[in-house]
Scaffold this active site. Structure first.
Site, PDB file in Angstrom:
ATOM      1  N   ASP A 127      -4.556  61.707  81.272  1.00  7.97           N
ATOM      2  CA  ASP A 127      -5.777  62.473  81.045  1.00  7.97           C
ATOM      3  C   ASP A 127      -5.678  63.232  79.714  1.00  7.97           C
ATOM      4  O   ASP A 127      -4.631  63.795  79.393  1.00  7.97           O
ATOM      5  CB  ASP A 127      -5.916  63.470  82.213  1.00  7.97           C
ATOM      6  CG  ASP A 127      -7.273  64.127  82.278  1.00  7.97           C
ATOM      7  OD1 ASP A 127      -8.266  63.402  82.377  1.00  7.97           O
ATOM      8  OD2 ASP A 127      -7.332  65.371  82.248  1.00  7.97           O
ATOM      9  N   GLU A 152      -6.223  58.388  77.800  1.00  8.20           N
ATOM     10  CA  GLU A 152      -7.647  58.680  77.571  1.00  8.20           C
ATOM     11  C   GLU A 152      -7.753  59.187  76.137  1.00  8.20           C
ATOM     12  O   GLU A 152      -7.283  60.292  75.834  1.00  8.20           O
ATOM     13  CB  GLU A 152      -8.138  59.748  78.556  1.00  8.20           C
ATOM     14  CG  GLU A 152      -9.617  60.020  78.406  1.00  8.20           C
ATOM     15  CD  GLU A 152     -10.089  61.308  79.079  1.00  8.20           C
ATOM     16  OE1 GLU A 152     -11.267  61.392  79.424  1.00  8.20           O
ATOM     17  OE2 GLU A 152      -9.276  62.245  79.240  1.00  8.20           O
TER      18      GLU A 152
END
Ligand code: NOJ
Length: 537
Positions: A224, A282
């Protein structure tokens, strides 16, 4: 409930030869655990539900699952606020269920990857509690980003940074004597304090977490905010200006700092001790040279690329997105990745106009995506053609809704639970009708059960396309050669011989020469209809 659970022969994982590059052309299926399948009747999906549905995933033909966060969390951002990175949240199950899921998935030749959230913790993480109980300048506070306020009495935030979710990115805490004290940084919600990646304990703890899951058999991690973890000290003294305040990551100096690469090199060192595992960052970075830096051979294996998802259903825009994505990885000899949707953005059927037209376009786009070289990510429910749901205000749960002062509705509309079977909500998702988000009654026609034996359904299209992609030799070669095509259309050829043509005009167009493998819609007088794509060899 799990009528699809036992469809395949289970093989002994030890008999499978170790393939260390499986992720280079894999199809990952993203499971948003709250919304996939509920095994204990509390209205929220869980890991038991994922176990129940492994037969379905095998039938669909995916190579790996990516579980959005299942670690212990107070759920302020539905799991992207982790209070213990080495425990499963009771809402989803426990370590035993996770171990069983890994084993059973491997038995069906499905890899299991997990979301890691290293940019921040939950405000309920013991580290944050310790930081609040400690004095400014303490080692406990040094794991996070605490600063004195600005202004004569420190009553103003240290700088003008906004949170990505709305409101300021700083929150003030009380001192030991109860008087207003320092401020801490949270790029996202107030419940998600940013970690300080210059701190050795923070680095060490992630290493421990990586090993913890890898030792249990996890095949990789989605990371993330991989482009936002480093926040150099000098940056924290700066105010943001212009575009940065409008939250475009490329113009926002909080993201994509050079220092981030050292963090990823550290992660890769650990991963390399576990051959056959992978990482997917990401990375919201549009600049191709900078994007490529993340997937150098000693950093992350894959980088999420959102360009295709950001493109309108327009041939030139789609072609640009494809070319751009290929260019981004070419210099570093990396693998391109493709995603049409995820848990943060509107579902593709809706983005492409909704209704029949949106559905036709989404059908065309999955054929385009699966025709490209590289790794494909399918967000749960996309294979059922689910649209975004327009939810009433009083059920919205995404922190974006509150933090933006109700200016933005947030992401709940793309997170409504998956319909499995039956004719009314909760469609076999749960035994409870009180699902965490309400399911629209009209989804009766979109359940797995309704689509499974309908040859014209979105699910049948996905299954057939995924199977052909796995079996046909024409899907080989990493190059994409563009064909001349009529205005408003595009066509490309893989070196193995596959041709993909897409018609984004309003009228039928002739197909390129070749034998038709499949099309997203029936041909019209031998021509490719509007809003459709076809594969030829
Ligand atoms: C990106 C995740 O995809 C999103 O769902 C989450 O809210 C933020 N990072 C913060 O962790």
């Amino acid at each position: 409930m799990s009528y699809l659970a036992d469809l395949a022969v289970v093989t002994d994982p030890k008999e499978q030869a170790l393939d260390t590059t499986w992720w280079k052309d894999a199809i990952f299926y993203q499971i948003y655990p709250r919304s996939f399948s509920d095994s204990n009747g509390d209205g929220v999906g869980d890991l038991g539900g994922v176990r129940d549905r492994l037969g379905y995933l095998e039938l669909l033909g995916v190579d790996a699952i990516w579980l959005s966060p299942v670690m212990k969390s107070p759920m302020a951002d539905h799991g992207y606020d982790v209070s213990d990175p080495r425990a499963i949240d009771p809402l989803f199950g426990d370590l035993d269920v996770m171990d069983a899921l890994i084993e059973e998935a491997h038995g069906r030749d499905i890899k299991v990857t997990m979301d890691l959230v290293p940019n921040h913790t939950s405000d309920q993480h013991p580290w944050f509690a310790a930081a609040l109980a400690s004095a400014p300048g303490s080692p406990e506070r040094a794991r996070y980003i605490f600063r004195d306020g600005s202004g004569p009495d420190g009553s103003q935030p240290p700088n003008n940074w906004p949170s990505i979710f709305g409101g300021p990115a700083w929150t003030r805490v009380d001192s030991a004597d109860g008087s207003p004290g320092q401020w801490y940084l949270h790029i996202f919600a107030q419940e998600q304090p940013d970690l300080n990646w210059d701190n050795a304990e923070v680095v060490e703890d992630l290493t421990t977490t990586l090993r913890f899951w890898l030792d249990r058999g996890i095949d990789g991690f989605r990371i993330d905010v991989a482009h936002g973890m480093a926040k150099p000290a000098e940056l924290l003294d700066m105010n943001l200006e212009g575009n940065a305040l409008m939250k475009n990551d490329d113009d926002d100096p909080r993201f994509d700092n050079d220092a981030v690469h050292e963090i990823h090199r550290g992660i890769r060192k650990v991963m390399d001790e576990y051959p056959g595992t992978t990482t997917i960052g990401e990375i919201w970075v549009q600049d191709n040279a900078r994007f490529g830096d993340y997937i150098r051979p000693d950093e992350l294996h894959l980088g999420f690329n959102f360009r295709l998802a950001e493109a309108d259903f327009d041939a030139a825009a789609i072609r640009d997105a494809v070319t751009n994505s290929l260019d981004a990885v070419e210099r570093v000899d990396g693998t391109p990745t493709w995603a049409l949707s995820n848990h943060d953005i509107a579902r593709e059927v809706t983005r492409y106009g909704g209704g029949d037209r949106g559905t036709q376009r989404a059908r065309a786009m999955i054929l385009l995506e699966l025709a490209l070289p590289g790794t494909v990510f399918v967000y749960n429910g996309a294979e059922l053609g689910l649209p975004n749901v327009d939810l009433p205000d009083d059920v919205l749960q995404d922190p974006v809704w509150e933090r933006s002062g109700h200016a933005e509705r947030g992401r709940d509309g793309c997170r409504v639970p998956v319909p499995w079977e039956g004719t009314e909500p909760p469609f076999g998702f749960s035994s409870s009708t009180r699902t965490w988000l309400p399911m629209p009654p009209e989804w009766a026609s979109r359940t797995v059960e309704a689509q499974l034996e309908d040859v014209d359904s979105m699910l049948s299209l996905y299954r057939a396309a995924i199977e052909l992609r796995a079996l046909r030799p024409e899907f080989s070669g990493t190059e994409v050669d563009w064909y001349g095509s009529p205005p408003g259309c595009l066509a490309f050829r893989r070196r193995g011989g596959l041709i993909c043509a897409l018609n984004a005009t309003d009228v039928p167009i002739p197909l390129p020469p070749g034998e038709l493998l499949m099309a997203s819609a029936p041909l019209v007088d031998g021509q490719l209809p509007a809003d459709a794509a076809a594969w030829l060899v």
